[in-house]
Motif scaffolding. Structure first.
Motif, PDB file in Angstrom:
ATOM      1  N   ASN A 146      37.568  59.131  89.729  1.00 17.89           N
ATOM      2  CA  ASN A 146      37.868  58.069  90.687  1.00 17.89           C
ATOM      3  C   ASN A 146      37.092  58.380  91.969  1.00 17.89           C
ATOM      4  O   ASN A 146      37.494  59.230  92.755  1.00 17.89           O
ATOM      5  CB  ASN A 146      39.377  58.012  90.947  1.00 17.89           C
ATOM      6  N   GLU A 147      35.963  57.700  92.169  1.00 21.23           N
ATOM      7  CA  GLU A 147      35.094  58.012  93.301  1.00 21.23           C
ATOM      8  C   GLU A 147      35.740  57.676  94.641  1.00 21.23           C
ATOM      9  O   GLU A 147      35.480  58.343  95.646  1.00 21.23           O
ATOM     10  CB  GLU A 147      33.756  57.290  93.165  1.00 21.23           C
ATOM     11  N   ASP A 148      36.585  56.662  94.671  1.00 22.12           N
ATOM     12  CA  ASP A 148      37.252  56.306  95.925  1.00 22.12           C
ATOM     13  C   ASP A 148      38.171  57.433  96.373  1.00 22.12           C
ATOM     14  O   ASP A 148      38.172  57.826  97.551  1.00 22.12           O
ATOM     15  CB  ASP A 148      38.045  55.006  95.756  1.00 22.12           C
ATOM     16  N   PHE A 247      45.605  56.733  85.290  1.00 27.75           N
ATOM     17  CA  PHE A 247      44.298  56.780  85.937  1.00 27.75           C
ATOM     18  C   PHE A 247      43.903  55.395  86.446  1.00 27.75           C
ATOM     19  O   PHE A 247      43.407  55.247  87.568  1.00 27.75           O
ATOM     20  CB  PHE A 247      43.246  57.317  84.969  1.00 27.75           C
ATOM     21  N   GLY A 250      45.087  54.279  89.724  1.00 31.76           N
ATOM     22  CA  GLY A 250      44.601  55.006  90.884  1.00 31.76           C
ATOM     23  C   GLY A 250      45.419  56.225  91.239  1.00 31.76           C
ATOM     24  O   GLY A 250      45.281  56.764  92.335  1.00 31.76           O
ATOM     25  N   SER A 266      38.618  51.431  84.202  1.00 27.61           N
ATOM     26  CA  SER A 266      37.959  50.764  85.323  1.00 27.61           C
ATOM     27  C   SER A 266      38.702  49.533  85.827  1.00 27.61           C
ATOM     28  O   SER A 266      38.196  48.812  86.691  1.00 27.61           O
ATOM     29  CB  SER A 266      36.532  50.369  84.909  1.00 27.61           C
ATOM     30  N   PHE A 270      38.567  50.319  91.522  1.00 28.90           N
ATOM     31  CA  PHE A 270      37.850  51.380  92.218  1.00 28.90           C
ATOM     32  C   PHE A 270      36.646  51.789  91.373  1.00 28.90           C
ATOM     33  O   PHE A 270      36.573  51.519  90.174  1.00 28.90           O
ATOM     34  CB  PHE A 270      38.759  52.586  92.478  1.00 28.90           C
ATOM     35  N   VAL A 272      34.332  54.045  89.206  1.00 27.85           N
ATOM     36  CA  VAL A 272      34.559  55.144  88.263  1.00 27.85           C
ATOM     37  C   VAL A 272      33.225  55.772  87.888  1.00 27.85           C
ATOM     38  O   VAL A 272      32.316  55.087  87.406  1.00 27.85           O
ATOM     39  CB  VAL A 272      35.276  54.650  86.993  1.00 27.85           C
TER      40      VAL A 272
END
Length: 420
Positions: A146-148, A247, A250, A266, A270, A272
């Motif tokens: 989760n890049e955010d 996941f 979030g 996804s 957010f 991914v």
């Protein structure tokens, strides 16, 4: 250039083509079947894609229809075709017809071959190498990030963790930032033992058909996972794909799961990132290769020639390039033949191809070794249950990693169902 490399990698996934011989000219034509039944144990989010595939087949079929039935295959008369997980596959042993035989008798080509270098379960083949079932739902575990959440935790999102030590550092950042689930995993026995063993070139099975999961490398890894669990770095939600929902909401920073979970993972809105599984940098020859497994399409024994002919035509249709593209786009599963791989590579799949590309790289970047090859015992439902039970005793009850893995090895030795 990158696209060309991907095409070659995908094309390498299946090898030779099994071409069924045409039926004898003197043979009487098979009686037609107006419809056949297909049941499925695919995850719920993949059933819509299966229904769409069947609808496309029925729209062009003049020989009969395939009906998707929502029932257990063993409840009553067996359906002609069944997509089975490993548990049902074992329970229906002796009641299925080898797929390669079905196609040959029907005079239909089977445009798929053995998977490269032993990365798929030998349980799909008989002793002579003939295909028993079509592996329509192949997945191998990758790492979703989760890049955010990573950005808010102060991590460098441009650099994904490559090793377990680097993943531990990222998990610590997530925990410090208040993330309740820094890391999670689907199918723990398959991901954390079978695939981590292969990825680190450590034997999972021994030449006698038993388990070899109690070596130093596996004990160290399970002990590390236990310490992560105690530190709230690692959350377990179940033995299957339960972690995907958490996941997607979030809640988790990282998820180790099959590449086919990309679409579901996804859905949270957010960004991914997808990366290969972590490896141990001090283990010689790493990273090696992961393994591909999943539900397969089986044919029932004892059906009429007309029913078998219709079933074979459906299999042939499924393996056409256009259908392979649609199946891959809708499910994220690996392509089944070269035609599907090349067609998929030339389609406008965009970001949807990222997880598949990572999975293929894991599978084919190095030829499988004696230690990293897939095993029939790894595909066994009873073995996976034993491994999950012993792993849960480590996370939940504090059982020592070495004792748990030693116990697993001994339990499998005395388990009659585990040797089938």
């Amino acid at each position: 250039m990158k696209k060309t490399v991907l095409l070659f990698a995908l094309a390498a996934l299946p090898m030779s083509t099994f071409a069924a011989r045409p039926a004898s000219r003197q043979a009487a034509p098979a009686a037609s079947a107006s419809e056949i039944e297909l049941t499925s144990q695919l995850p719920a989010d993949k059933r819509e894609a299966l229904a769409a595939l069947i609808e496309r087949f029925n729209a062009q079929s003049k020989a009969g229809k395939v009906v998707l039935a929502e029932r257990e295959p063993s409840a009553g008369k067996l359906p002609s075709l069944m997509i089975l997980d490993e548990a049902s596959e074992a329970s229906l042993a002796g009641r299925t017809k080898p797929l390669q035989q079905l196609m040959k008798e029907a005079g239909e080509p089977l445009q798929v071959g053995k998977m490269v270098g032993g990365v798929t379960s030998p349980a799909l083949f008989d002793r002579s190498g003939k295909l028993l079932a079509l592996p329509v739902a192949l997945s191998t575990p990758v790492m979703f990030i989760n890049e955010d959440l990573a950005r808010r935790a102060g991590a460098n999102v441009a650099k994904s963790p490559r090793t377990w030590s680097e993943l531990q550092e990222l998990a610590g950042k997530f925990a410090e930032a208040g993330v309740s689930c820094p890391v999670t995993v689907t199918h723990p026995a398959t991901t954390l033992l079978e695939n981590v063993s292969a990825w680190n070139n450590v034997p999972f099975a021994n030449p006698k058909g038993g388990l070899s999961v109690n070596g130093l490398g596996q004990v160290r890894h399970v002990a590390r996972m236990a310490s992560w669990s105690k530190a709230n770095y690692l959350k377990f939600y179940g033995r299957g794909d339960e972690a995907v929902e958490h996941f997607a909401k979030g809640e988790c920073g990282v998820m180790l799961a099959g590449q086919s979970e990309f679409a579901a993972a996804s859905k949270g809105g957010f960004k991914v990132a997808v990366s290969p599984l972590p490896y141990y940098e001090d283990q010689p020859g790493t990273p090696q290769n992961t393994l591909a497994d999943g539900p397969a399409l089986w044919a029932a024994a004892g059906k009429s020639a007309g029913e078998n002919k219709l079933a074979a035509r459906f299999v042939r249709f499924w393996l056409e390039p256009a259908q392979q593209v649609e199946w891959q786009k809708a499910t994220g599963y690996l392509p089944l033949n070269k035609a599907g791989a090349f067609a998929a590579g030339s389609s406008l799949l965009g970001d949807d191809l990222r997880a598949v590309k990572t999975a293929v790289t894991e599978l084919v970047s190095r030829p499988a070794t004696a230690a990293s090859r897939a095993s029939a015992i790894g595909h066994n439902h009873w073995v996976r249950n034993i491994l999950n039970e012993e792993l849960e005793a480590v996370w939940r009850d504090g059982k020592a990693a070495k004792l748990a893995l030693d116990t697993a090895v001994q339990r499998v030795l005395s388990c009659a169902q585990c040797r089938r």
